[in-house]
Design a protein around this motif. Structure first.
Motif, PDB file in Angstrom:
ATOM      1  N   PRO A   8       0.834  -1.208   0.000  1.00 50.86           N
ATOM      2  CA  PRO A   8       0.000   0.000   0.000  1.00 50.86           C
ATOM      3  C   PRO A   8       0.865   1.253   0.000  1.00 50.86           C
ATOM      4  O   PRO A   8       2.047   1.211   0.372  1.00 50.86           O
ATOM      5  N   VAL A   9       0.288   2.371  -0.409  1.00 50.65           N
ATOM      6  CA  VAL A   9       0.979   3.656  -0.365  1.00 50.65           C
ATOM      7  C   VAL A   9       0.868   4.227   1.043  1.00 50.65           C
ATOM      8  O   VAL A   9      -0.216   4.596   1.500  1.00 50.65           O
ATOM      9  N   ILE A  10       1.982   4.261   1.741  1.00 45.72           N
ATOM     10  CA  ILE A  10       2.050   4.905   3.066  1.00 45.72           C
ATOM     11  C   ILE A  10       3.161   5.951   2.961  1.00 45.72           C
ATOM     12  O   ILE A  10       4.328   5.667   3.207  1.00 45.72           O
ATOM     13  N   LYS A 199      -5.945  -3.088  -2.250  1.00 46.66           N
ATOM     14  CA  LYS A 199      -6.690  -2.470  -3.342  1.00 46.66           C
ATOM     15  C   LYS A 199      -6.038  -1.169  -3.804  1.00 46.66           C
ATOM     16  O   LYS A 199      -5.147  -0.625  -3.156  1.00 46.66           O
ATOM     17  N   ASN A 200      -6.522  -0.648  -4.950  1.00 47.78           N
ATOM     18  CA  ASN A 200      -5.935   0.572  -5.533  1.00 47.78           C
ATOM     19  C   ASN A 200      -5.939   1.729  -4.546  1.00 47.78           C
ATOM     20  O   ASN A 200      -4.991   2.508  -4.474  1.00 47.78           O
ATOM     21  N   ILE A 201      -7.049   1.888  -3.843  1.00 47.69           N
ATOM     22  CA  ILE A 201      -7.166   2.850  -2.740  1.00 47.69           C
ATOM     23  C   ILE A 201      -7.506   2.056  -1.497  1.00 47.69           C
ATOM     24  O   ILE A 201      -8.402   1.205  -1.519  1.00 47.69           O
ATOM     25  N   TYR A 275      -5.758  10.105  -6.584  1.00 47.80           N
ATOM     26  CA  TYR A 275      -6.001   8.906  -7.384  1.00 47.80           C
ATOM     27  C   TYR A 275      -6.105   9.218  -8.874  1.00 47.80           C
ATOM     28  O   TYR A 275      -5.447   8.581  -9.696  1.00 47.80           O
ATOM     29  N   ARG A 276      -6.901  10.204  -9.237  1.00 47.69           N
ATOM     30  CA  ARG A 276      -7.136  10.486 -10.650  1.00 47.69           C
ATOM     31  C   ARG A 276      -5.860  10.927 -11.368  1.00 47.69           C
ATOM     32  O   ARG A 276      -5.568  10.470 -12.482  1.00 47.69           O
ATOM     33  N   ASP A 277      -5.096  11.803 -10.739  1.00 45.80           N
ATOM     34  CA  ASP A 277      -3.963  12.427 -11.421  1.00 45.80           C
ATOM     35  C   ASP A 277      -2.649  11.682 -11.259  1.00 45.80           C
ATOM     36  O   ASP A 277      -1.754  11.814 -12.099  1.00 45.80           O
ATOM     37  N   ARG A 278      -2.517  10.895 -10.195  1.00 44.99           N
ATOM     38  CA  ARG A 278      -1.233  10.234  -9.968  1.00 44.99           C
ATOM     39  C   ARG A 278      -1.328   8.717  -9.878  1.00 44.99           C
ATOM     40  O   ARG A 278      -0.707   8.004 -10.669  1.00 44.99           O
ATOM     41  N   PHE A 279      -2.104   8.209  -8.936  1.00 42.45           N
ATOM     42  CA  PHE A 279      -2.054   6.778  -8.644  1.00 42.45           C
ATOM     43  C   PHE A 279      -2.647   5.923  -9.765  1.00 42.45           C
ATOM     44  O   PHE A 279      -2.074   4.901 -10.147  1.00 42.45           O
ATOM     45  N   LEU A 280      -3.803   6.311 -10.297  1.00 37.74           N
ATOM     46  CA  LEU A 280      -4.416   5.514 -11.356  1.00 37.74           C
ATOM     47  C   LEU A 280      -3.588   5.538 -12.645  1.00 37.74           C
ATOM     48  O   LEU A 280      -3.350   4.483 -13.249  1.00 37.74           O
ATOM     49  N   PRO A 281      -3.100   6.707 -13.109  1.00 35.02           N
ATOM     50  CA  PRO A 281      -2.231   6.693 -14.299  1.00 35.02           C
ATOM     51  C   PRO A 281      -0.963   5.852 -14.116  1.00 35.02           C
ATOM     52  O   PRO A 281      -0.491   5.227 -15.078  1.00 35.02           O
ATOM     53  N   GLU A 282      -0.434   5.838 -12.903  1.00 32.34           N
ATOM     54  CA  GLU A 282       0.771   5.040 -12.665  1.00 32.34           C
ATOM     55  C   GLU A 282       0.474   3.551 -12.764  1.00 32.34           C
ATOM     56  O   GLU A 282       1.259   2.774 -13.317  1.00 32.34           O
ATOM     57  N   ASN A 385       4.530   2.952  -7.196  1.00 29.92           N
ATOM     58  CA  ASN A 385       5.944   3.108  -6.842  1.00 29.92           C
ATOM     59  C   ASN A 385       6.837   1.960  -7.295  1.00 29.92           C
ATOM     60  O   ASN A 385       8.029   1.936  -6.964  1.00 29.92           O
ATOM     61  N   LEU A 386       6.290   1.014  -8.077  1.00 27.80           N
ATOM     62  CA  LEU A 386       7.163   0.023  -8.713  1.00 27.80           C
ATOM     63  C   LEU A 386       7.987   0.715  -9.801  1.00 27.80           C
ATOM     64  O   LEU A 386       7.454   1.477 -10.605  1.00 27.80           O
TER      65      LEU A 386
END
Length: 414
Positions: A8-10, A199-201, A275-282, A385-386
């Protein structure tokens, strides 16, 4: 290099949001952070209808089945290819589960669904495996068939209001996915997301319910009732009761205890804002890396991710299948990959192969497509972050394992 299957993103923003909850608001259970997360999800999916956060996908689905009056004597139809929670939410309410086979894209087969509907059917729960949406229009067309509608027997006031089988989407994987240009959460009558740690979030443990009920339902009024129903039937949260002079409350129904705490919502809130601008596109970038890499090999069966009709995955899982491998060979490949410290998984062991369901009479032979998908599937790491270096290690390790088990030279590159 050790590469876990999921992380997860921490980061600093998550920690700052959590510290704000601990040190500024001083409120740990359901309160302002939960409401803020609900609003962020509602805005993200572009819905005019409300969202309710709960403490897990399973409890959210149980809450909605309870709301719809589902219980003993009723049937809920689900795909055979899914995690056991899709079945358990219905079983926990006393209903019977009817499993149907899937198509080769892992999603519910609408024609198999049509043959499974009986006069006891109250709810259909299609599943967006890996984040790739089901064919909801085809499923709705089945539910709209005159012979299917005639079978519906309303035995609860909300069943009478709806006048047909309820379409409840298992979107545990698909927050961020689109079906024909519409965000998942605005397609089915009710959509339940998972916010579990993988999960994604994530909120650690958690889920969210997106309401999209048709007339004559008033979604905002139903939300008010559902808030109470998910809090032991209590019409005020502890946060609301804690306000000066607001101690009096009522128990308006026999409810469940499924509310999300602010402490958990803090983690999801910090992630959801990006999520929209960073995590999902990544995630999409990682998925595309795998697509580009494995498309060179004729033995690699690639997972679905988008269609020309504006249907697109949330890129939650990369479900790679190894053409020509049986279950034993797949398992040997996983063992070799894991020995190289690359984390992989399988999604999922079909329910009909698990003890609980076998003991209840389900047989995997009744779901041939489900078994064929499972037998050679490997889920690859896909999370924020992979690095490309890590992704290349994953690809090289999987390729080496395939050729080692297959016993062939690396010549079948297209």
């Amino acid at each position: 290099m050790k590469i876990p299957f999921s992380l997860p993103v921490i980061d600093d923003e998550v920690i700052a949001e959590m510290m704000d909850t601990l040190t500024r608001t001083g409120w740990l259970t359901t309160g302002p952070k939960v409401r803020a997360l609900e609003k962020e999800i509602q805005i993200f999916i572009g819905s005019s209808n409300p969202v309710l956060c709960v403490n897990s996908w399973t409890s959210g689905a149980m809450l909605m089945l309870r709301w719809f009056g589902v219980g003993p004597g009723d049937e809920v139809i689900i795909p055979a290819y899914t995690y056991s929670a899709t079945a358990l939410c219905a079983m926990n309410m006393g209903a019977s589960v009817v499993m149907v086979d899937v198509k080769d894209d892992f999603t519910m087969d609408p024609e198999k669904l049509a043959t499974a509907v009986t006069e006891k059917t109250k709810v259909i729960i299609p599943v967006d495996i890996g984040g790739y949406p089901c064919d909801y229009d085809a499923i709705r067309q089945v539910l709209a068939r005159p012979e299917i509608r005639k079978k519906f027997r309303a035995e609860h006031v909300r069943q009478q209001q709806l006048g047909r089988i309820l379409l409840l989407a298992d979107a545990a994987h698909s927050l961020g996915a689109f079906y024909k240009g519409r965000a998942i959460g605005t397609v089915a009558d009710i959509t339940v997301y998972s916010l579990h740690s993988v999960k994604n979030i994530t909120t650690g443990e958690g889920g969210a319910i997106a309401l999209n009920l048709p007339s004559p339902f008033d979604n905002d009024k139903e939300l008010v009732f559902l808030r109470a129903l998910g809090l032991n039937g209590q019409n005020k949260s502890a946060f609301e009761k804690n306000q000066p002079g607001a101690w009096r409350y009522d128990i308006i129904d026999q409810g469940l205890k499924v509310n999300m705490p602010d402490l958990c919502a803090s983690v999801g809130l910090a992630q959801m804002r990006r999520y929209r601008d960073r995590f999902l596109p990544e995630r999409k970038r990682i998925f595309q890396f795998y697509l580009n890499a494995f498309s060179r090999y004729e033995w690699a069966i690639l997972p679905p991710c988008r269609n020309d009709d504006a249907t697109e995955s949330s890129y939650h899982l990369f479900l790679l299948r190894l053409r020509g491998f049986d279950e034993t060979e797949r398992d040997r490949a996983i063992q070799q990959i894991s020995s190289c410290e690359v984390g992989v998984n399988v999604h999922y062991i079909p329910m009909a192969m698990l003890t609980l369901f076998r003991n209840r009479g389900y047989q995997i032979s009744d779901y041939p497509m489900t078994y064929s998908l499972f037998a050679n599937e490997i889920s690859l790491p896909i999370y924020n972050n992979l690095t490309e270096k890590q992704l290349q290690i994953v690809v090289d390790t999987v390729v080496d394992a395939y050729y080692s088990i297959a016993g062939t030279e690396k010549t079948n590159v297209v």
